[in-house]
Write a protein that holds these residues in place. Structure first.
Motif, PDB file in Angstrom:
ATOM      1  N   ASP A  90     -18.736  -1.311  31.478  1.00  0.00           N
ATOM      2  CA  ASP A  90     -19.295  -1.911  30.260  1.00  0.00           C
ATOM      3  C   ASP A  90     -19.514  -0.872  29.164  1.00  0.00           C
ATOM      4  N   SER A  91     -19.924   0.329  29.540  1.00  0.00           N
ATOM      5  CA  SER A  91     -20.142   1.375  28.529  1.00  0.00           C
ATOM      6  C   SER A  91     -18.834   1.746  27.845  1.00  0.00           C
ATOM      7  N   GLN A  92     -17.767   1.897  28.625  1.00  0.00           N
ATOM      8  CA  GLN A  92     -16.464   2.227  28.052  1.00  0.00           C
ATOM      9  C   GLN A  92     -15.916   1.063  27.238  1.00  0.00           C
ATOM     10  N   GLY A 121     -17.670  -0.944  25.469  1.00  0.00           N
ATOM     11  CA  GLY A 121     -18.333  -0.871  24.172  1.00  0.00           C
ATOM     12  C   GLY A 121     -17.667   0.117  23.238  1.00  0.00           C
ATOM     13  N   LEU A 122     -17.053   1.175  23.814  1.00  0.00           N
ATOM     14  CA  LEU A 122     -16.362   2.163  22.990  1.00  0.00           C
ATOM     15  C   LEU A 122     -15.156   1.574  22.263  1.00  0.00           C
ATOM     16  N   THR A 151     -16.863   0.702  19.230  1.00  0.00           N
ATOM     17  CA  THR A 151     -17.553   1.846  18.619  1.00  0.00           C
ATOM     18  C   THR A 151     -16.584   2.827  17.966  1.00  0.00           C
ATOM     19  N   LEU A 188      -8.461   3.296  25.049  1.00  0.00           N
ATOM     20  CA  LEU A 188      -9.437   4.071  24.281  1.00  0.00           C
ATOM     21  C   LEU A 188      -8.753   4.916  23.206  1.00  0.00           C
ATOM     22  N   TRP A 231     -19.657  -8.371  21.731  1.00  0.00           N
ATOM     23  CA  TRP A 231     -20.275  -8.869  22.949  1.00  0.00           C
ATOM     24  C   TRP A 231     -20.616 -10.353  22.953  1.00  0.00           C
ATOM     25  N   SER A 264     -21.899   1.901  14.534  1.00  0.00           N
ATOM     26  CA  SER A 264     -20.989   2.109  15.658  1.00  0.00           C
ATOM     27  C   SER A 264     -21.725   2.324  16.971  1.00  0.00           C
ATOM     28  N   THR A 266     -21.769   0.250  21.961  1.00  0.00           N
ATOM     29  CA  THR A 266     -21.869   1.075  23.168  1.00  0.00           C
ATOM     30  C   THR A 266     -23.246   0.962  23.796  1.00  0.00           C
ATOM     31  N   GLY A 270     -23.293  -2.096  25.707  1.00  0.00           N
ATOM     32  CA  GLY A 270     -22.535  -1.952  26.940  1.00  0.00           C
ATOM     33  C   GLY A 270     -23.332  -1.236  28.020  1.00  0.00           C
ATOM     34  N   VAL A 271     -24.063  -0.192  27.623  1.00  0.00           N
ATOM     35  CA  VAL A 271     -24.913   0.516  28.578  1.00  0.00           C
ATOM     36  C   VAL A 271     -25.998  -0.411  29.113  1.00  0.00           C
TER      37      VAL A 271
END
Length: 359
Positions: free
Chosen positions: A13-15, A17-18, A21, A71, A194, A311, A315, A318-319
């Protein structure tokens, strides 16, 4: 398509969000150096380069459909978008001064309308051709735009005067304007990244979630056009800002309190709030510009710093989702951000803009 992409590539999820971002961050950095870009690339060539980069970034997503590929192409596409975002306003201002408001209105409406089409067609295209081809097909659209722009009269470049970039210190009011734009744009980037995954987690299909985002974006287009038509009647911008922010806050609350039963009401409220807030934020910033030279510096500072701030939100969400398996905390943070905007909006008195111009 985010859930499908995550399953295929292993993005957490963190990636994920990138993916939102990185382009927004690139937009902010390029806006901060818009004067430098204009001086060294000039508008025509810079926009041509930007469209070329977008074309390549989209097309490589079909053969390079890995986590790294996504990415890298997101960052690359962000650079292309950023070049265009930084240079189109000055191109319009330079060559179409008498019709600049009309063309800027069409340009910003085109951005939101394009986002609506992309959101509504993403899932159907993915079902037909697969997610990587669905992403790559926008390279075809970008290539058509590249051909159209290439045929535009490039001889105008010969008459351009180099823009000289003079960084200037910014006072408290300028920082306030930048924060206001950044928090408001953060609401847009959060919803863009999201909202569909949130509703898919609640049981909606990918197509239904995509259509919801498409409907929200169409509402944004209508709200932006309405602001353009009505703004001259409201010299005190707070008369529009505060009600719009209240609608945006209401939409955020509905996402928390009744996301399923009032989904379409939330969509309308969020669409009106986000779609109207974007042009209003820029108009309020323009109200505080002292002269033509200051306009460029101030708008670069407001948009550049604002995009960098905005931005962070995808992310961060996502975190939050990765560690809580939900997005409720992200909506709560954004709702409190809108409360801060309401408080800030009361500072934008017409007299403060007039005093800024008088200095």
């Amino acid at each position: 398509m985010l859930e499908q992409i995550q399953q295929a590539t292993g993005l957490d999820d963190s990636q994920a969000g990138l993916l939102t971002t990185l382009p927004i961050l690139a937009m902010g950095i390029c806006a901060l150096y818009g004067g430098w870009l204009q001086r060294h690339l000039r508008e025509y060539r810079g926009i041509l380069l930007g469209i070329t980069i977008i074309t390549v970034a989209c097309l490589v997503r079909f053969p390079w459909d890995t986590r790294v590929g996504l990415l890298v192409s997101a960052a690359l596409g962000g650079v292309g978008i950023a070049l265009i975002q930084a240079l189109v306003p000055s191109f319009i201002k330079r060559f179409f001064l008498q019709r600049s408001s009309l063309l800027m209105g069409l340009y910003t409406t085109g951005i939101m309308a394009g986002a609506a089409v992309a959101a509504a067609t993403a899932s159907p295209l993915s079902g037909i051709a697969g997610w990587s081809r669905a992403l790559a097909c926008w390279g075809i659209v970008a290539f058509i735009a590249l051909l159209v722009w290439y045929k535009a009269p490039s001889s105008r470049e010969d008459h351009e005067q180099n823009a000289i970039y003079h960084p200037a210190p910014h006072g408290l009011q300028h920082w306030t304007l930048m924060l206001f734009f950044g928090i408001g744009t953060g609401a847009y980037t959060l919803v863009l990244a999201w909202l569909p995954p949130y509703y898919m987690q609640l049981g909606w299909s990918a197509a239904q979630s995509g259509f919801l985002l498409g409907g929200l974006t169409l509402t944004e287009v209508c709200a932006g056009l309405a602001v353009s038509a009505l703004i001259s009647r409201f010299p005190d911008r707070r008369m529009l800002l505060v009600p719009i922010l209240v609608l945006l806050l209401s939409g955020m609350i509905l996402l928390l309190m009744a996301p399923l039963s009032l989904a379409f009401v939330a969509m309308i409220l969020l669409g009106i709030g986000i779609g109207a807030l974007f042009p209003l934020s820029l108009i309020v910033a323009l109200d505080h510009a002292t002269n033509v030279q200051e306009t460029g510096r101030l708008m670069g500072f407001v948009q550049g710093g604002g995009y960098v701030l905005a931005s962070v939100m995808p992310t961060l969400a996502g975190v939050i989702r990765q560690h809580t398996e939900g997005l409720e905390q992200a909506w709560t943070i954004m709702a409190w951000g809108v409360v801060v905007l309401i408080v800030m909006a009361f500072r934008f008195r017409p007299s403060s803009a007039h005093k800024t111009r008088g200095r």
